[in-house]
Design a protein around this motif. Sequence first.
Motif, PDB file in Angstrom:
ATOM      1  N   GLU A   1       0.871  -1.174   0.000  1.00 22.41           N
ATOM      2  CA  GLU A   1       0.000   0.000   0.000  1.00 22.41           C
ATOM      3  C   GLU A   1       0.904   1.218   0.000  1.00 22.41           C
ATOM      4  OE1 GLU A   1      -3.813   0.401   2.806  1.00 22.41           O
ATOM      5  OE2 GLU A   1      -2.193  -0.806   3.628  1.00 22.41           O
TER       6      GLU A   1
ATOM      7  N   GLU B   1       0.277   7.978  -3.406  1.00 18.39           N
ATOM      8  CA  GLU B   1       0.694   8.215  -4.803  1.00 18.39           C
ATOM      9  C   GLU B   1       1.974   9.038  -4.872  1.00 18.39           C
ATOM     10  OE1 GLU B   1      -2.684  10.456  -6.039  1.00 18.39           O
ATOM     11  OE2 GLU B   1      -3.654   8.750  -7.013  1.00 18.39           O
TER      12      GLU B   1
ATOM     13  N   HIS C   1       8.529   9.828  -8.136  1.00 15.39           N
ATOM     14  CA  HIS C   1       7.141   9.730  -8.609  1.00 15.39           C
ATOM     15  C   HIS C   1       6.778  10.860  -9.562  1.00 15.39           C
ATOM     16  CE1 HIS C   1       6.497  12.711  -5.392  1.00 15.39           C
ATOM     17  NE2 HIS C   1       5.410  13.047  -6.048  1.00 15.39           N
TER      18      HIS C   1
ATOM     19  N   HIS D   1      -4.788   7.559 -15.592  1.00 12.22           N
ATOM     20  CA  HIS D   1      -5.196   6.634 -16.660  1.00 12.22           C
ATOM     21  C   HIS D   1      -5.572   7.361 -17.950  1.00 12.22           C
ATOM     22  CE1 HIS D   1      -9.158   7.736 -15.016  1.00 12.22           C
ATOM     23  NE2 HIS D   1      -9.640   7.367 -16.175  1.00 12.22           N
TER      24      HIS D   1
ATOM     25  N   LEU E   1       2.436   3.751 -13.447  1.00 13.37           N
ATOM     26  CA  LEU E   1       1.265   2.888 -13.291  1.00 13.37           C
ATOM     27  C   LEU E   1       0.061   3.568 -13.963  1.00 13.37           C
ATOM     28  CD1 LEU E   1       1.188   0.292 -11.575  1.00 13.37           C
ATOM     29  CD2 LEU E   1       0.227   1.655  -9.728  1.00 13.37           C
ATOM     30  N   LYS E   2      -0.727   2.798 -14.716  1.00 18.89           N
ATOM     31  CA  LYS E   2      -1.929   3.363 -15.344  1.00 18.89           C
ATOM     32  C   LYS E   2      -3.059   3.269 -14.325  1.00 18.89           C
ATOM     33  CE  LYS E   2      -4.246   3.161 -19.815  1.00 18.89           C
ATOM     34  NZ  LYS E   2      -4.332   2.387 -21.063  1.00 18.89           N
ATOM     35  N   LEU E   3      -2.936   4.105 -13.321  1.00 24.67           N
ATOM     36  CA  LEU E   3      -3.791   4.021 -12.137  1.00 24.67           C
ATOM     37  C   LEU E   3      -5.118   4.736 -12.365  1.00 24.67           C
ATOM     38  CD1 LEU E   3      -3.888   3.236  -9.086  1.00 24.67           C
ATOM     39  CD2 LEU E   3      -2.782   5.433  -8.619  1.00 24.67           C
ATOM     40  N   GLU E   4      -6.204   3.977 -12.265  1.00 23.49           N
ATOM     41  CA  GLU E   4      -7.533   4.568 -12.477  1.00 23.49           C
ATOM     42  C   GLU E   4      -7.771   5.692 -11.474  1.00 23.49           C
ATOM     43  OE1 GLU E   4     -11.360   2.457 -13.930  1.00 23.49           O
ATOM     44  OE2 GLU E   4     -11.406   2.378 -11.750  1.00 23.49           O
TER      45      GLU E   4
ATOM     46  N   GLY F   1      -5.991   8.061 -10.674  1.00 25.21           N
ATOM     47  CA  GLY F   1      -4.814   8.516  -9.936  1.00 25.21           C
ATOM     48  C   GLY F   1      -4.448   9.963 -10.228  1.00 25.21           C
TER      49      GLY F   1
ATOM     50  N   THR G   1       1.675   8.819  -9.334  1.00 28.22           N
ATOM     51  CA  THR G   1       2.076   7.452  -8.999  1.00 28.22           C
ATOM     52  C   THR G   1       3.593   7.363  -8.906  1.00 28.22           C
ATOM     53  OG1 THR G   1       2.236   5.184  -9.876  1.00 28.22           O
ATOM     54  CG2 THR G   1       1.825   6.890 -11.457  1.00 28.22           C
TER      55      THR G   1
END
Length: 276
Positions: A62, A65, A70, A85, A235-238, A240, A243
């Motif tokens: 965990e 972000e 980053h 994303h 990361l293709k973070l929904e 987000g 990241t």
Amino acid sequence: MRAFCAILSTCLCLCLAEDEIIDLTHTFGKRTIYWPGNPPFNFSNVFRSPFGVASVEANAFETAEHSGTHMDAPRHFCPEGKRMHELVMDRLSGPGVVIDVRKQSEDNLDFQVTEQTFRDWEEEHGTIPDGAIVLFNFGWDKFWPNRKQVFNTEDVMNPSTFHYPGLSPNGTKWLTSNRKVHAVGGDTPSPDYGQSSLFETHVILLCDNGIVILENVANLNSMPATGTKVYIGALKLENGSGTPVRLFAVPMSSASVTRCSMLLLALTLLFAERLY
Ligand SMILES: *[C@@H]1O[C@H](CO)[C@@H](O)[C@H](O)[C@H]1NC(C)=O
Ligand SMILES: *[C@@H]1O[C@H](CO)[C@@H](O)[C@H](O)[C@H]1NC(C)=O
């Protein structure tokens, strides 16, 4: 024959040396630095067990972000900005530009990059190319992961006490009005200097221009000023707003590799001709 071998091996060495990828990422873990107020990093074991002759291992983690090496997506500061994303791949790579401001930052912990910094760099290295990923070497890598040194304060929970260099809003405006870059970042925790309270540079980059930001970049001492292509492994973070990333630079050697293989081919042909 001896001369041929010497040329061949030199050529091969050059090809290989040029292909070395430069990792610009701090290791991500318990010592990773977060902006105050974020929840702590958590890493746990899901299972570790023998599996036939092998063994199977899986963990869960965990993280906030905005931690470690980053990126910030525009949404980090802008209500209409793109989320992770939604970013197009084109935005996540580009020619690497490294601007060395270690000297200025050592002399003044509150140093801020100005238009002059860009002009001086361009005088030496040429115009900042379109799509560039512009990275500032403030000399902050050596402080990682010492929180007090990175934020340069005794009170790491209180941002008003932070002191580290950054980009002045004016300098940033010059860059965004005159050059078309994809990303801007550096080895400090923020492109706004430590004493900033309005984070204007964040707003100019993310909101006014949709330019993504990179923070806590590692290993810039190993990067040449030009001649690389930088990739933001994000990361293709929904939904987000940012990241952690695996940031890396690949020397732009494809041209020289092609040249090198042509040379090899020519030499081989020459050699073959001598034999027959
Ligand atoms: C930066 O811009 C402000 C106005 O926005 C101006 O007052 C100031 O003189 C500028 N500073 C530099 C160093 O250009
Ligand atoms: C992302 O936001 C949309 C729209 O609010 C929502 O439907 C979706 O569930 C969110 N996804 C996550 C992972 O939170």
